[in-house]
Every structure is written in C-alpha cells, then in structure tokens.
Enzyme design. Sequence first.
Site, PDB file in Angstrom:
ATOM      1  N   GLU A 189      -2.408  -1.540   6.995  1.00  0.00           N
ATOM      2  CA  GLU A 189      -2.237  -2.693   6.124  1.00  0.00           C
ATOM      3  C   GLU A 189      -2.949  -2.398   4.815  1.00  0.00           C
ATOM      4  O   GLU A 189      -4.172  -2.248   4.793  1.00  0.00           O
ATOM      5  CB  GLU A 189      -2.806  -3.964   6.769  1.00  0.00           C
ATOM      6  N   TYR A 193       1.538  -6.141  -1.594  1.00  0.00           N
ATOM      7  CA  TYR A 193       1.135  -6.057  -0.183  1.00  0.00           C
ATOM      8  C   TYR A 193       2.084  -5.092   0.528  1.00  0.00           C
ATOM      9  O   TYR A 193       3.303  -5.201   0.380  1.00  0.00           O
ATOM     10  CB  TYR A 193       1.237  -7.438   0.469  1.00  0.00           C
TER      11      TYR A 193
END
Length: 396
Positions: A206, A118
Amino acid sequence: MNLHEYQGKKILAQHGVNIQRGVVLDDLNEIDKVSNKLIEETGTKWFVIKAQIHAGGRGKGGGVKLAKNQKELKKVVSSILGMNLVTPQTSNEGKLVRKVLIAEDVYYPGESETKEFYVSILLNRNTGKNMIMYSTEGGVDIESVAEKTPELIFYEDIDPLLGMLPFQARKVAFNLGLSGKAFKEMVKFISLLYKSYVSSDSSLFEINPVLKTSDNKILAVDAKVTLDDNALFRHKDYSEWRDLKEENPVEVEAREVGLNYVDLDGNVGCMVNGAGLAMATMDLIKQSGGEPANFLDVGGTADAKRVETAFRLILKDPNVKAILVNIFGGIVRCDRVAQGIVDAYNNLDDINVPIIVRLQGTNAEIAKKIIDNCDFKVYSATEFQEAADKIQDVLK
Ligand code: GDP
Ligand code: MN
C-alpha cells in the site's frame, strides 16, 4: 509479516522503483553522521522525520514532521524518537517509537504542482487474481474516499500467469489524469511496483501517497508492505527483518513453541486441533453469544505438555472468561488429552475460568469420564450444541 516503511522502501528500491530516499536512525548520537550521508546522496535541503512503527496515520498523530535545517532536525528527531505515538490505527496507549526514518524532502516547489495518489496491490480472492487499487485521492485516508466517493477508486485485475500487460499500466496512468513525462514515469512506476510485489512474495503493498513531484517524477513516499509468511523460506534476508517488538507478545511466544495462535478481541478462549475445526468452533462461540478471544490450533500432537502451554498462552489474555476445548481424537487419543487438561488445570494455580471440553473420536467415552470425575471447573460436552449451551451458561 508486516514491515516498517523503511524496509518496504528497501524492497521497492531493490526492484528499481523510485522512492523518497532516507536513512534510518535509532541513536541520537548518530544524527550528524546519517544526516550528512543523506545530504551527500540526495542534495536535500529539508528533512522529513518519520516515526517507524507498525501502524499508519502517523502524520495525523504527530509522527511525521518537517525540519528545515540540521539544527531543527536534531530537535524534531529527539522529540519523536522515544515518544509514545498514538495514531488512528494504534490503541489508546500508542506505540513506542524506537526508530525514525529521516527522508529527503520531495515536496519542493517547481514548474508544476505536486500531486498525491493512492496505489495498492493485493490479492483479490474473489477472482483469484492480483489487483491494483488506485485513486487520484491519495494522501488522505482512503477509507473515507471509499465511503464518500467510491467512484474515485479504480480497480485493475492482473492475471498472475500473464503478469501486468503494458496496456494495463498505461490505463492506470491515464485514469490518474497524467500526461507527458509524468504519464511515462507512472507507467514505469506501476510496472516495476507490480514486479516488486510478485518477486518479494508480498500479500499487500500500500503506497499512500505515490507522489508526482513538481518536476514530474513519480515516487513512493510511504510504503506499507506485508510479506506472505508461507513464502518467507524463499527470502531469508527479509525474514531477518521481523520486528518482534512490534508484534503481539503472546503470538511471538506461541510461534516459538510451534503453536498457531492468533489474538482476537473476544471473551472465550478456544483450543482446537486443526484450522477448519477452529473456524467452526469460533462460529459456535459466536452463536452462543460469546466472542472468540483467540484462534489457537494445537495441531496434531495435543499431548499434556502442549495443552498446558496452550492454556498458559490463552490465559495471558485478561479478557478470557471461559475456554472452549474442541478436539477431535483421530491419531491423538481423547483420554490422553482429557488427562492432559485435568493435569494442566491442576498445575496452573492462578486459573479460575471454567473450561468446556468437547472431545470426539478415539476413547471419547473414557475421556468424558475423566472430565466428569474431576473436581475442577472443567465440564464435558458431547455435541456441538451442548457445548454452545454450556458456554452460554458460564458466561451468564
Ligand atoms: P502516514 O501518515 O503514516 O501515512 O505517513 P506518510 O508517510 O504517508 O506521510 C504523511 C504525510 O506527510 C504525507 O501525506 C505528506 O503530506 C507528508 N510528507 C511526507 N513526505 C514529505 C516531504 O518530503 N515533504 C513534505 N513537505 N511533506 C511530506
Ligand atoms: Mn501514508
């Protein structure tokens, strides 16, 4: 302004960041043409079909699927294109899928395991610096990682004047447990990602997951990008990417007439002039036991026409049980605004919610008389507390 995954990936690719490549499709008739093009460019054997909507969690809702040949591809695309996709991030009604991204498969088997990470970049308002947030626990939803194992999320502040320093990119790759070729690739990936974030004037990147492939390449499999609206004038090409169909229709309409409207979940509509006053007014509504239904700043020119347009917009929200008008008359005269409110109420036949009006400033007394003398459900208030009490009364 939020972007679709395929648009976000385009920005990344423009800056040299490795991505999972794909082609966009909105018409089933084009499928052979675009899938052949993808095969030609990437040599992929399998395809990943990804619904393009402004919401995450698409995988969980059935909006991301694999196809192992072109026949299967056609079947999957026709099931996703036009579907109503419900994900943990959409409302219960879901969102209509108007476009799909057909991407190359990047989870192919090879000499080592694939691994999902991530990575996000955003502005840390506490430090006034950009921040890279990253974790070894990619792919799954990061909110539950943050809740259950917060120690697995790392943060790195980047000074906007210095930019990302080489040791910082290496630190990220190190903390992600990489070595050898994958380590070098991650260092390059993170540096280019940061450059891309800065030069596109984004406020959020993101990337979940960032993938280490089985042959140790690092690439962006997903991309959630939010551009800073205030910098859009520097990116004419990006501003054309705005997808009005994905945005709140009332917000779109408000933008067209130059009103600053943000839709919220509550039951009291607000109409104010000035963003600071809007904040204070929303606090006031909360204190009186209500919840703001919107944030509407009519700006400096609160004339009758604008007031009427503002009412129309606020009333499109069926949850609105009362409206609080809180206007300071500096240049704008309060009596004009009051007359505008009364006229607007008169013009709108379907209006039946009560309106509390607090007008302060030039000609406030005359304004109060106009409000008090009208026959509608429009009530005046002079002080903040009085306005709060009256809202409480009408919500009962
Ligand atoms: P999101 O669910 O909206 O976040 O959509 P993502 O783009 O993140 O995709 C969801 C999941 O689909 C990923 O976490 C992967 O597990 C899977 N996925 C994405 N691309 C591929 C691919 O090329 N091959 C395979 N087998 N799975 C993929
Ligand atoms: Mn994702």
